[in-house]
Design an enzyme around this catalytic site. Structure first.
Site, PDB file in Angstrom:
ATOM      1  N   ASP A 123       3.259   7.018  -1.942  1.00 26.32           N
ATOM      2  CA  ASP A 123       2.488   5.920  -2.529  1.00 26.32           C
ATOM      3  C   ASP A 123       2.993   4.578  -1.993  1.00 26.32           C
ATOM      4  OD1 ASP A 123       0.497   4.908  -4.194  1.00 26.32           O
ATOM      5  OD2 ASP A 123       1.766   4.892  -5.987  1.00 26.32           O
ATOM      6  N   HIS A 175      -5.681   3.730   0.071  1.00 26.01           N
ATOM      7  CA  HIS A 175      -6.005   4.105  -1.308  1.00 26.01           C
ATOM      8  C   HIS A 175      -7.474   4.459  -1.478  1.00 26.01           C
ATOM      9  CE1 HIS A 175      -1.969   3.309  -2.704  1.00 26.01           C
ATOM     10  NE2 HIS A 175      -2.322   3.824  -3.876  1.00 26.01           N
ATOM     11  N   HIS A 200      -7.598   7.964  -0.432  1.00 27.81           N
ATOM     12  CA  HIS A 200      -7.080   8.752  -1.569  1.00 27.81           C
ATOM     13  C   HIS A 200      -8.187   8.985  -2.591  1.00 27.81           C
ATOM     14  CE1 HIS A 200      -5.986   8.688  -5.833  1.00 27.81           C
ATOM     15  NE2 HIS A 200      -5.058   9.567  -5.490  1.00 27.81           N
ATOM     16  N   HIS A 213      -0.770  12.097  -6.442  1.00 26.84           N
ATOM     17  CA  HIS A 213      -1.334  10.835  -5.943  1.00 26.84           C
ATOM     18  C   HIS A 213      -0.693  10.454  -4.595  1.00 26.84           C
ATOM     19  CE1 HIS A 213      -2.825   6.663  -6.180  1.00 26.84           C
ATOM     20  NE2 HIS A 213      -1.597   6.270  -5.921  1.00 26.84           N
TER      21      HIS A 213
HETATM   22 ZN    ZN Z   1      -1.076   4.297  -5.444  1.00 24.09          ZN
END
Ligand code: ZN
Length: 380
Positions: free
Chosen positions: A173, A256, A259, A273
């Site tokens: 992340d 992101h 993602h 995540h």
């Molecule tokens: Zn994140």
């Protein structure tokens, strides 16, 4: 509209070995009737220390359990509990889901909120936003709040005792933070904090990246031995504070958004995540035409950390044309942060970049003597 730069941050950040024993002392200026949100596993690991710490500060102990995802219903249930119990501060304890749910519920109920992560597994704890998911774990929406948590407290001994895979996810992340902040500052988009990036936001994102390249591997060694070292302290700060401030005030971009696109592909369910974000990072590097050496070093480093950087490792392949199309369409939807990239992004370009990461990852790993990608299978 004037072009503003903004920085958003929690009021207070506390990190260190044994910090959990100080939770009561740090909570008491914020509220007198806290509601703790923690699943049974997290409470089993931390409940005793927290009960002692809160009673030492004359605070009552009230805890509710928590399910797997931050859903609309989970947030609304917490709002009801806050109302019936007369709570004036909500504390999200555990991973990103409980923390995001506590923030969203505190905002709706009109009370203050604090984040107490028990792993450095994401950069959710510091920000003034929550990510809401469907019951199946697909991305639903970002919810923004007028302020950040009043307190973020993280005990590095608890992080050292947590499974290493949590720290790996947090590193995934946090590595995205600089790549996305760099892209945002080159472009014209705005950050989650609601303006152009501040120099501070961009600099913190970069510092997070530098600390991770220096410390991630020894920090993982430390966690596997359940000990706290300066390398682990550096990575916890990079994953939690610097990445949190860096993404919120430095800007999110393609990683992101990709993602979020991956959450629409069922074969990727069950991955963390940070694992999915890392696929976003490598895809963003390819999409933006980053220097070959940078892409290859990123693949080597993230392979050594234990993060996926190929489609195979997230349950997909270059032949899954329909799924890759869905991922790319979701990632490039109107309003997605992918449009913070400093050039126009099309669905076709995202599909091409996603497809390309598989052969690039395989070649680099072969050339550098690293393990081949291991196929991932989503839990039934
Ligand atoms: Zn994140």
């Amino acid at each position: 509209m004037p072009s503003l730069t903004t920085l958003s941050s929690p009021a207070h950040y506390v990190q260190g070995e044994g910090a959990m024993s100080l939770l009561g002392r740090h909570l008491s200026p914020i509220g007198s009737a806290p509601l703790l949100v923690a699943d049974d596993v997290v409470w089993g690991l931390t409940g005793e220390v927290i009960e002692q710490s809160l009673s030492g500060a004359d605070l009552p102990v009230a805890r509710v359990g928590f399910g797997r995802f931050t859903t609309v219903a989970a947030v609304d249930d917490l709002v009801a509990t806050i109302g019936s119990g007369g709570h004036d501060v909500i504390v999200g304890l555990g991973g990103g889901s409980a923390i995001d749910a506590a923030k969203a519920a505190g905002h709706l109920a009109g009370i203050r909120w604090a984040s107490v992560p028990t792993a450095a597994s994401s950069d959710a704890p510091t920000s003034a936003l929550s990510v809401i998911y469907t019951d199946d774990g697909a991305f639903l929406e970002y919810r923004f709040f007028p302020h950040n948590p009043d307190l973020v407290l993280i005990d590095t001994q608890i992080v050292a005792d947590a499974p290493a895979q949590f720290l790996v996810a947090g590193i995934g992340d946090a590595l995205a933070t600089w790549l996305e902040a760099r892209a945002t500052v080159r472009g014209t988009g705005t950050t989650m904090a609601g303006g152009r990036p501040t120099r501070a936001g961009t600099a913190l994102a970069r510092l997070s990246w530098e600390l991770l390249w220096d410390n991630a591997l020894p920090a993982l060694d430390a966690v596997r031995s359940h000990v706290v070292t300066p390398a682990l302290e550096a990575v916890v700060e990079a994953n939690t504070l610097l990445s949190g401030l860096g993404f919120e005030s430095g800007g999110l971009a393609a990683a992101h958004a990709i993602h979020n696109g991956l959450t629409a592909a069922p074969p990727t369910h069950g991955l963390s995540h940070g694992q999915k974000v890392n696929i976003g990072s490598i895809t963003q590097l390819v999409l933006e035409g980053a220097p070959t050496a940078e892409i290859e070093d990123f693949i080597e480093f993230t392979t050594r950390v234990g993060l996926p950087n190929s489609l195979t490792e997230v349950g997909l392949g270059p032949d899954d044309i329909d799924l890759l199309q869905t991922v790319a369409e979701t990632a490039a939807a109107d309003g997605e942060t992918i449009h913070n990239m400093p050039f126009p992004v099309t669905v076709d370009a995202v599909v091409a970049a996603l497809t390309a990461i598989e052969p690039i990852s395989r070649r680099v790993r072969r050339e550098r003597g690293l393990s081949e990608p291991t196929p991932y299978e989503a839990p039934a």
